[in-house]
Design a protein around this motif. Structure first.
Motif, PDB file in Angstrom:
ATOM      1  N   THR A  62       0.747  -1.051   0.090  1.00 13.56           N
ATOM      2  CA  THR A  62       0.006   0.158   0.125  1.00 13.56           C
ATOM      3  C   THR A  62       0.734   1.452  -0.020  1.00 13.56           C
ATOM      4  N   GLU A  63       1.820   1.318   0.653  1.00 15.98           N
ATOM      5  CA  GLU A  63       2.906   2.401   0.885  1.00 15.98           C
ATOM      6  C   GLU A  63       3.483   2.582  -0.475  1.00 15.98           C
ATOM      7  N   GLU A  64       3.846   1.353  -1.121  1.00 10.62           N
ATOM      8  CA  GLU A  64       4.684   1.417  -2.426  1.00 10.62           C
ATOM      9  C   GLU A  64       3.424   2.059  -3.553  1.00 10.62           C
ATOM     10  N   ARG A  65       2.158   1.738  -3.309  1.00  8.55           N
ATOM     11  CA  ARG A  65       1.233   1.872  -4.498  1.00  8.55           C
ATOM     12  C   ARG A  65       1.077   3.743  -4.056  1.00  8.55           C
ATOM     13  N   PHE A  66       1.086   3.891  -3.037  1.00 15.05           N
ATOM     14  CA  PHE A  66       0.676   5.378  -2.628  1.00 15.05           C
ATOM     15  C   PHE A  66       1.849   6.499  -3.051  1.00 15.05           C
ATOM     16  N   THR A  67       3.315   5.764  -2.648  1.00 10.23           N
ATOM     17  CA  THR A  67       4.287   6.519  -3.413  1.00 10.23           C
ATOM     18  C   THR A  67       4.331   6.732  -4.953  1.00 10.23           C
ATOM     19  N   ALA A  68       3.953   5.676  -5.649  1.00 13.10           N
ATOM     20  CA  ALA A  68       3.997   5.668  -7.139  1.00 13.10           C
ATOM     21  C   ALA A  68       2.839   6.416  -7.529  1.00 13.10           C
ATOM     22  N   LEU A  69       1.735   6.645  -6.821  1.00  7.93           N
ATOM     23  CA  LEU A  69       0.699   7.870  -7.087  1.00  7.93           C
ATOM     24  C   LEU A  69       1.179   8.998  -7.214  1.00  7.93           C
ATOM     25  N   LEU A  70       1.857   9.403  -5.948  1.00  9.59           N
ATOM     26  CA  LEU A  70       2.176  10.774  -5.842  1.00  9.59           C
ATOM     27  C   LEU A  70       3.450  11.213  -6.769  1.00  9.59           C
ATOM     28  N   ILE A  71       4.190  10.028  -7.291  1.00 14.51           N
ATOM     29  CA  ILE A  71       5.229  10.412  -8.019  1.00 14.51           C
ATOM     30  C   ILE A  71       4.726  10.417  -9.505  1.00 14.51           C
ATOM     31  N   ASN A  72       3.427   9.900  -9.728  1.00 12.30           N
ATOM     32  CA  ASN A  72       2.814  10.029 -10.876  1.00 12.30           C
ATOM     33  C   ASN A  72       2.086  11.125 -11.243  1.00 12.30           C
ATOM     34  N   ILE A  73       1.672  11.821 -10.293  1.00  9.91           N
ATOM     35  CA  ILE A  73       0.911  13.062 -10.047  1.00  9.91           C
ATOM     36  C   ILE A  73       1.902  14.199 -10.267  1.00  9.91           C
ATOM     37  N   ALA A  74       3.225  13.988  -9.528  1.00 10.34           N
ATOM     38  CA  ALA A  74       4.372  15.145 -10.012  1.00 10.34           C
ATOM     39  C   ALA A  74       4.794  15.122 -11.505  1.00 10.34           C
ATOM     40  N   ALA A  75       4.721  13.744 -11.962  1.00 11.67           N
ATOM     41  CA  ALA A  75       5.129  13.786 -13.283  1.00 11.67           C
ATOM     42  C   ALA A  75       4.079  14.097 -14.253  1.00 11.67           C
ATOM     43  N   GLY A  76       3.010  14.164 -13.995  1.00  9.99           N
ATOM     44  CA  GLY A  76       2.017  14.776 -14.834  1.00  9.99           C
ATOM     45  C   GLY A  76       2.023  16.264 -14.740  1.00  9.99           C
ATOM     46  N   GLY A  77       2.315  16.836 -13.815  1.00  6.80           N
ATOM     47  CA  GLY A  77       2.553  18.295 -13.589  1.00  6.80           C
ATOM     48  C   GLY A  77       4.008  18.629 -14.167  1.00  6.80           C
ATOM     49  N   PHE A  78       4.890  17.730 -14.483  1.00  2.10           N
ATOM     50  CA  PHE A  78       6.077  18.099 -15.105  1.00  2.10           C
ATOM     51  C   PHE A  78       5.517  17.873 -16.726  1.00  2.10           C
ATOM     52  N   VAL A  79       4.824  17.005 -16.891  1.00  4.14           N
ATOM     53  CA  VAL A  79       4.372  17.022 -18.348  1.00  4.14           C
ATOM     54  C   VAL A  79       3.851  18.397 -18.826  1.00  4.14           C
ATOM     55  N   CYS A  80       2.680  18.730 -17.912  1.00  6.34           N
ATOM     56  CA  CYS A  80       2.023  19.929 -18.290  1.00  6.34           C
ATOM     57  C   CYS A  80       2.894  21.124 -18.325  1.00  6.34           C
ATOM     58  N   SER A  81       3.872  21.222 -17.483  1.00  3.84           N
ATOM     59  CA  SER A  81       4.787  22.491 -17.414  1.00  3.84           C
ATOM     60  C   SER A  81       5.723  22.247 -18.502  1.00  3.84           C
ATOM     61  N   GLY A  82       6.166  21.209 -18.932  1.00  2.00           N
ATOM     62  CA  GLY A  82       7.091  21.272 -20.385  1.00  2.00           C
ATOM     63  C   GLY A  82       6.532  21.408 -21.429  1.00  2.00           C
ATOM     64  N   LEU A  83       5.177  20.857 -21.569  1.00  2.00           N
ATOM     65  CA  LEU A  83       4.217  21.212 -22.844  1.00  2.00           C
ATOM     66  C   LEU A  83       3.973  22.792 -22.961  1.00  2.00           C
ATOM     67  N   LEU A  84       3.678  23.375 -21.779  1.00  2.00           N
ATOM     68  CA  LEU A  84       3.582  24.586 -21.862  1.00  2.00           C
ATOM     69  C   LEU A  84       4.627  25.599 -22.015  1.00  2.00           C
ATOM     70  N   TYR A  85       5.692  25.008 -21.609  1.00  2.00           N
ATOM     71  CA  TYR A  85       7.033  26.036 -21.888  1.00  2.00           C
ATOM     72  C   TYR A  85       7.247  25.529 -23.493  1.00  2.00           C
ATOM     73  N   LEU A  86       7.024  24.566 -24.055  1.00  5.11           N
ATOM     74  CA  LEU A  86       7.442  24.302 -25.481  1.00  5.11           C
ATOM     75  C   LEU A  86       6.446  25.075 -26.206  1.00  5.11           C
ATOM     76  N   VAL A  87       5.213  24.990 -25.839  1.00  6.70           N
ATOM     77  CA  VAL A  87       4.212  25.983 -26.650  1.00  6.70           C
ATOM     78  C   VAL A  87       4.258  27.398 -26.619  1.00  6.70           C
ATOM     79  N   MET A  88       4.711  27.777 -25.466  1.00  4.83           N
ATOM     80  CA  MET A  88       5.070  29.307 -25.387  1.00  4.83           C
ATOM     81  C   MET A  88       6.328  29.708 -26.021  1.00  4.83           C
ATOM     82  N   SER A  89       7.425  28.747 -25.999  1.00  5.92           N
ATOM     83  CA  SER A  89       8.531  29.001 -26.899  1.00  5.92           C
ATOM     84  C   SER A  89       8.328  29.329 -28.234  1.00  5.92           C
TER      85      SER A  89
END
Length: 117
Positions: A62-89
């Motif tokens: 359960t702890e492993e899955r929760f940690t994986a969920l948090l990392i996936n959420i952070a990865a999603g934020g990085f994807v959004c930020s990365g795409l936003l910067y690419l489009v803005m550039s």
């Protein structure tokens, strides 16, 4: 270390520090590519093995899955930020941001000078 570089770059705390650590991240296209790369790394790190024999340090699945969920959420934020910067550039919006910051600084200076009188 990669996340700390990203935080220092985004907060624009010290231009000297950004120039020393990651001068390429001043460019928005490079910053977007860096964030997308970081998202790929985070997504890869979030994969878990459900085999109980491979869980270390007495942790639970359960702890492993929760940690994986948090990392996936952070990865999603990085994807959004990365795409936003690419489009803005691609639409060359850095100049617009810098000119609006200059105008804001000028207004702030005028307000401070008016309050001092």
């Amino acid at each position: 270390v990669l996340s700390q570089i990203g935080v220092v770059t985004e907060m624009e705390i010290s231009q000297w520090l950004v120039d020393r650590i990651a001068p390429a991240l001043k460019d928005w296209f490079a910053r977007g590519a860096f964030y997308l790369f970081f998202a790929v790394i985070a997504t890869e790190e979030s994969t878990i093995d459900t085999d109980d024999s491979k869980i270390v340090d007495g942790g639970s699945l359960t702890e492993e899955r929760f940690t994986a969920l948090l990392i996936n959420i952070a990865a999603g934020g990085f994807v959004c930020s990365g795409l936003l910067y690419l489009v803005m550039s691609l639409f060359c919006l850095k100049g617009l941001k810098e000119s609006s910051e200059r105008e804001n600084d000028e207004r702030l200076t005028r307000m401070v000078n008016a309050e001092e009188r």
